[in-house]
Design an enzyme around this catalytic site. Structure first.
Site, PDB file in Angstrom:
ATOM      1  N   THR A 117     119.499  -0.869  33.462  1.00  0.00           N
ATOM      2  CA  THR A 117     120.524   0.118  33.095  1.00  0.00           C
ATOM      3  C   THR A 117     121.842  -0.148  33.810  1.00  0.00           C
ATOM      4  OG1 THR A 117     121.117   2.438  33.358  1.00  0.00           O
ATOM      5  CG2 THR A 117     119.507   1.599  34.892  1.00  0.00           C
ATOM      6  N   TYR A 141     117.327   7.356  39.665  1.00  0.00           N
ATOM      7  CA  TYR A 141     117.061   6.627  38.417  1.00  0.00           C
ATOM      8  C   TYR A 141     117.574   5.188  38.527  1.00  0.00           C
ATOM      9  CZ  TYR A 141     117.750   4.974  33.674  1.00  0.00           C
ATOM     10  OH  TYR A 141     117.754   4.199  32.557  1.00  0.00           O
TER      11      TYR A 141
HETATM   12  N1  UFG Z   1     128.460  14.596  28.187  1.00  0.00           N
HETATM   13  C1  UFG Z   1     129.122  15.769  27.843  1.00  0.00           C
HETATM   14  N2  UFG Z   1     128.403  16.740  27.225  1.00  0.00           N
HETATM   15  C2  UFG Z   1     127.072  16.614  26.913  1.00  0.00           C
HETATM   16  C3  UFG Z   1     126.406  15.408  27.264  1.00  0.00           C
HETATM   17  C4  UFG Z   1     127.131  14.414  27.909  1.00  0.00           C
HETATM   18  O1  UFG Z   1     130.308  15.929  28.125  1.00  0.00           O
HETATM   19  O2  UFG Z   1     126.489  17.553  26.357  1.00  0.00           O
HETATM   20  C5  UFG Z   1     129.219  13.525  28.847  1.00  0.00           C
HETATM   21  C6  UFG Z   1     128.659  13.146  30.213  1.00  0.00           C
HETATM   22  O3  UFG Z   1     129.166  13.994  31.212  1.00  0.00           O
HETATM   23  C7  UFG Z   1     129.155  11.704  30.319  1.00  0.00           C
HETATM   24  C8  UFG Z   1     129.128  11.201  28.876  1.00  0.00           C
HETATM   25  O4  UFG Z   1     129.106  12.362  28.056  1.00  0.00           O
HETATM   26  O5  UFG Z   1     130.473  11.699  30.760  1.00  0.00           O
HETATM   27  C9  UFG Z   1     127.903  10.381  28.548  1.00  0.00           C
HETATM   28  O6  UFG Z   1     126.763  11.096  29.006  1.00  0.00           O
HETATM   29  P1  UFG Z   1     125.279  10.748  28.577  1.00  0.00           P
HETATM   30  O7  UFG Z   1     124.393  11.774  29.189  1.00  0.00           O
HETATM   31  O8  UFG Z   1     125.215  10.551  27.108  1.00  0.00           O
HETATM   32  O9  UFG Z   1     125.042   9.313  29.205  1.00  0.00           O
HETATM   33  P2  UFG Z   1     125.271   8.786  30.706  1.00  0.00           P
HETATM   34  O10 UFG Z   1     126.528   7.964  30.681  1.00  0.00           O
HETATM   35  O11 UFG Z   1     125.204   9.862  31.708  1.00  0.00           O
HETATM   36  O12 UFG Z   1     123.988   7.913  30.949  1.00  0.00           O
HETATM   37  C10 UFG Z   1     123.609   6.911  30.063  1.00  0.00           C
HETATM   38  C11 UFG Z   1     122.104   6.711  30.160  1.00  0.00           C
HETATM   39  C12 UFG Z   1     121.720   6.153  31.466  1.00  0.00           C
HETATM   40  C13 UFG Z   1     122.536   4.937  31.776  1.00  0.00           C
HETATM   41  C14 UFG Z   1     124.001   5.218  31.643  1.00  0.00           C
HETATM   42  C15 UFG Z   1     124.789   3.974  31.855  1.00  0.00           C
HETATM   43  O13 UFG Z   1     121.457   7.933  29.941  1.00  0.00           O
HETATM   44  O14 UFG Z   1     120.379   5.808  31.421  1.00  0.00           O
HETATM   45  O15 UFG Z   1     124.270   5.729  30.357  1.00  0.00           O
HETATM   46  O16 UFG Z   1     126.142   4.179  31.592  1.00  0.00           O
HETATM   47  F1  UFG Z   1     122.300   4.527  33.018  1.00  0.00           F
END
Ligand code: UFG
Length: 337
Positions: A117, A141
């Site tokens: 990841t 994680y």
């Molecule tokens: N976000 C919102 N509202 C929501 C959900 C997410 O604003 O309801 C934002 C988060 O704060 C973040 C962005 O959208 O800024 C992306 O969030 P995600 O939860 O979709 O994904 P993440 O970037 O947190 O994490 C994902 C994977 C991880 C991986 C990571 C690497 O879930 O496993 O990308 O960039 F490590």
């Protein structure tokens, strides 16, 4: 010879199983069905229900099915959950991977492809992040995945188990043929949440943080279509089968979109507006994370086919509509029974 896909009933794993079956490969699946679905696996593929940490079971599968390659997807994947339950993540993602790798070594498996990841990079000082960027995870994680990467490096020095480590950026979308998709009902990922809101399954959605040092103040991510990601795995397996060296590769497109740009894309795909609330930052979110994405293209000759946010979002929305229709159908059946 068979390929063992762990987590093959899950979101990304099930896309992999479909792709391998389409290519005429011999595939077996190990999944504990904690977040996966039996129906996600194509007919005719053998599913073993169990844990990757159950070494007796894994060894028996490897022997019985003559497994020579493992593609290891099974894992816990929710970053905030890992902060609340670090030991659960170290068990599921690190200790179980150790057990799986040991079984692979003991049973003469030749190739191991590992789902890592972008979280291993933490909050990178420079973007895009290359595979050489410092690995400083910000969550259990990310650490749990990095520890498995380290095990694979050490094991490769001692044993004849080749590996490709794929560091996924933000995986989204669904099978263009709509055979499988992201089915977890309580998913927290942005595109899933946004398409559920577009369909009225959630009254509104939240944007976590509007004061980041990014062009519009919301976080920037590199969204990759799940089908392209799966093709990178197939190319990685072909590379190992050709006798290619062990690799660590980013899997992203090298282009970032903000949370607001993603939400706009979902509104375009849905053809209507929906309620969005602006909230405070979600703990642990890096402002911007975008892949330096050349290496996979160069070494694996990987050619993405769905590098288009509107296509990614369109496929995610179509899958969510499919799930909603299936749910309505099931409820109607239950009422008339
Ligand atoms: N976000 C919102 N509202 C929501 C959900 C997410 O604003 O309801 C934002 C988060 O704060 C973040 C962005 O959208 O800024 C992306 O969030 P995600 O939860 O979709 O994904 P993440 O970037 O947190 O994490 C994902 C994977 C991880 C991986 C990571 C690497 O879930 O496993 O990308 O960039 F490590």
């Amino acid at each position: 010879m068979a390929i063992l896909v762990t987590g093959g009933a899950g979101y990304i794993g099930s896309h992999m199983v479909h792709a391998l079956a389409d290519a005429g490969e011999s595939v077996v699946v190990l999944d504990n069905l904690s977040t996966g679905f039996r129906e996600a696996i194509p007919g005719g593929i053998q599913l073993f229900v169990g844990d990757t940490g159950d070494q007796n079971l894994v060894s028996a599968i490897m022997k019985a099915c003559d497994v020579d390659a493992v593609i290891h997807f099974a894992a816990s994947i929710v970053v905030p959950d890992s902060v609340r339950d670090p030991l659960g993540y170290y068990r599921n993602n690190t200790a179980n991977a150790r057990s799986l790798i040991e079984a692979a070594v003991q049973n003469g498996v030749k190739h191991f492809i590992f789902s890592s990841t972008a979280a291993v990079y933490g909050n990178p000082a420079d973007v895009p992040v290359t595979e050489e960027s410092p690995t400083v995870p910000m969550s259990p994680y990310g650490t749990s995945k990095l520890m498995t990467e380290i095990m694979l490096h050490d094991v490769a020095r001692a044993h004849d188990l080749g590996h490709v480590i794929l560091r996924y950026f933000n995986v989204a979308g669904a099978d263009p043929q709509q055979r499988t998709g992201q089915s977890t009902p309580m998913a927290t990922h942005l595109i899933k949440v946004a398409v559920q809101t577009a369909l009225g399954l959630r009254p509104q959605m939240e944007v976590f943080g509007t004061d980041y040092p990014t062009p519009d103040g919301t976080c920037v991510r590199d969204y990759i279509h799940v089908t392209d990601l799966v093709r990178a795995h197939a190319a990685a397996l072909a590379h190992l089968r050709r006798g290619g060296p062990n690799l660590t590769l980013n899997c992203g497109y090298g282009r970032g979109y903000s949370v607001l740009q993603v939400i706009e894309a979902v509104k375009r795909a849905a053809g209507h507006d929906f309620a969005v609330r602006y909230s405070s930052r979600r703990p642990g979110d890096p402002a911007t994370i975008v892949a330096a994405a050349q290496r996979a293209r160069q070494i694996l000759n990987w050619r993405p086919a769905y590098d288009d946010l509107d296509v990614i979002v369109g496929h995610a929305l179509a899958w969510e509509e499919h799930l909603a229709a299936a749910e309505r159908h099931a409820n109607a059946g239950a009422r008339s029974a």
